[in-house]
Design an enzyme around this catalytic site. Sequence first.
Site, short mmCIF file in Angstrom:
data_model
loop_
_atom_site.label_atom_id
_atom_site.label_comp_id
_atom_site.label_asym_id
_atom_site.label_seq_id
_atom_site.Cartn_x
_atom_site.Cartn_y
_atom_site.Cartn_z
N ASP A 390 0.86 -1.19 0.00
CA ASP A 390 0.00 0.00 0.00
C ASP A 390 0.89 1.24 0.00
O ASP A 390 1.88 1.32 0.77
CB ASP A 390 -0.92 0.00 1.23
CG ASP A 390 -1.90 1.15 1.21
OD1 ASP A 390 -2.94 1.01 0.54
OD2 ASP A 390 -1.61 2.19 1.84
N ASN A 398 -2.91 12.57 -3.20
CA ASN A 398 -3.97 12.90 -4.16
C ASN A 398 -4.51 14.31 -3.90
O ASN A 398 -4.76 15.08 -4.83
CB ASN A 398 -5.11 11.88 -4.04
CG ASN A 398 -5.25 11.05 -5.30
OD1 ASN A 398 -4.56 11.27 -6.29
ND2 ASN A 398 -6.16 10.08 -5.27
N ASP A 407 -2.46 9.40 -10.44
CA ASP A 407 -2.36 8.34 -11.45
C ASP A 407 -0.93 8.15 -11.90
O ASP A 407 -0.45 7.02 -12.08
CB ASP A 407 -3.25 8.69 -12.64
CG ASP A 407 -4.73 8.54 -12.32
OD1 ASP A 407 -5.05 7.94 -11.27
OD2 ASP A 407 -5.55 9.03 -13.13
N GLU A 434 -4.72 2.37 -4.24
CA GLU A 434 -3.26 2.44 -4.11
C GLU A 434 -2.67 1.14 -3.58
O GLU A 434 -1.50 1.08 -3.19
CB GLU A 434 -2.87 3.61 -3.18
CG GLU A 434 -3.22 3.42 -1.72
CD GLU A 434 -4.65 3.88 -1.40
OE1 GLU A 434 -4.94 4.08 -0.21
OE2 GLU A 434 -5.47 4.01 -2.34
#
Length: 524
Positions: A390, A398, A407, A434
């Site tokens: 993770d 983000n 992305d 993620e």
Amino acid sequence: MLGRSKPEPKADVFTEGSSMKSVSAGATFRLIVSFMLAVILAFLTVEGWRTWRDYRSAFASARDSVTNLARATAQHAEDAIRQVDVLTTALAERVEGDGLQSLDAARIHKLLVQQSKIMPQLHGLFIYGPDGQWIVTDKEVTPDPANNADRDYFQYHRTHTDRNVRIGDVVRSRSTQDLIIPISRRLNNPDGSFAGVLLGTIKVSYFVDYYGDFKIDDKGALVLATRDGTILVRRPFIASVVGQSLANSEIYKRYLPNSDEGIAEVKAVVDDTERLYGYRALTTYPLVVEAGLSRESIIAPWRRDLIKTGLVLFFLMAVFTVFGLIVLSQLRQRMVMSRELRRAHQSMREMALTDSLTGLGNRRRLDNALPHEIRLAQRQGSPLSLIMIDVDYFKRYNDRYGHAGGDDCLSAVGGAIQQAVKRPGDLAVRYGGEEFTVLLPNTDSAGAAQVAEDILRAIRSLNIEHSEHPLGKVTASAGIATQLPGIEDVTPASLLKSADACLYAAKQSGRNRWYATDDAHLLT
């Protein structure tokens, strides 16, 4: 690498099905080609056998023909000469009994004329005195000078005392200029001294006419020769050939010394024509007959039949080949279409099992592979490890850099994970958001830990800026779950749950590390 061995290739139901279809289509194509070749080979084999049978049959028939021709011509020559032999024997006894000095020439002349009319082969009958002078003959006119002392047969009998009939070489008659074969015998006085010669001559034309009645090919040959090889009569008749020697021919050199009759395929010494000869030596007289059919006449009908058969066979094979090519073309088109459909299906399947952002497998691919790998590990008694990864503080990333930046970050992390996973049998997927998962067949916990360290180090090495991270760059945490050999109650859900629990422990321990069971590691 410690605790990692090469895994078996993963089974893929869709790939195996496509391969089976491909193999089936390819096998059908090969089967059709093999069938076509087998049919063509069968055609060629059957026709080849029939052609060889006809070839042998043609020569077998020719052997029978030349054998019969040789037997017939030999019997004819034997009968013709025997008649003259018997006649001259009887005349010799009568002449010797009466004595040449007291011979009634007029009465003997009438007898000779009568006998000449009875025997069609006779050219003439002659009685010569010891000096070669004609004493009596069946001819009405005596040539001048009428002396045959220079003839070979006369000189022979004058110097040889045997009483057997002698067959001489062909000579030209002094009375009629015809070619004749002299059949002669010695006449003796009561004291055994030489008294003269009794001669009967056979017309060469008699044999020529007889041989002309046989139906043989234009290049065929019938020969009457002496035992030493001198030609007496030959068909086709050429006057210059009469008297030539066959002593160096294959029949005289190789065959006659071993057998008085037989069959030989040789080249003639007279005209160099290859013929199948039947030869036969006469039983009573030193003569040999040869009956030959040219090789060309024997095989010509067979060759014509072969050409006709070949054309028909070629036509049938051409039609069959064209038909087969049409079928193969249709099959090939279907195979191409099938292959394109399989490729399209495979491409769609790959798209369905691939994460479009990172290029790694997606969760569906993991769901397909994980149950199979668990069963395989249980069956083989090998370890199986699962790493869940993770990205740390990704929500903050983000929020700070936007979804496009997020992305880009996930794409770079996916690439780093893929580079760290070395073996073809290992599977790296984007599990969701993620989170990433790496499935490691035939890998124990130590090997999985090494892979996890490599992955986390590779992510840090990207040096992706993360201002909301305490370290100022993107990192990740990992949890490792390992299925050990002998444990049968492991399920995909339990293995994922165990790895997720270890990931949570790594997060709780400060992130940027991996955790396996009760052991936590910080990579520096």
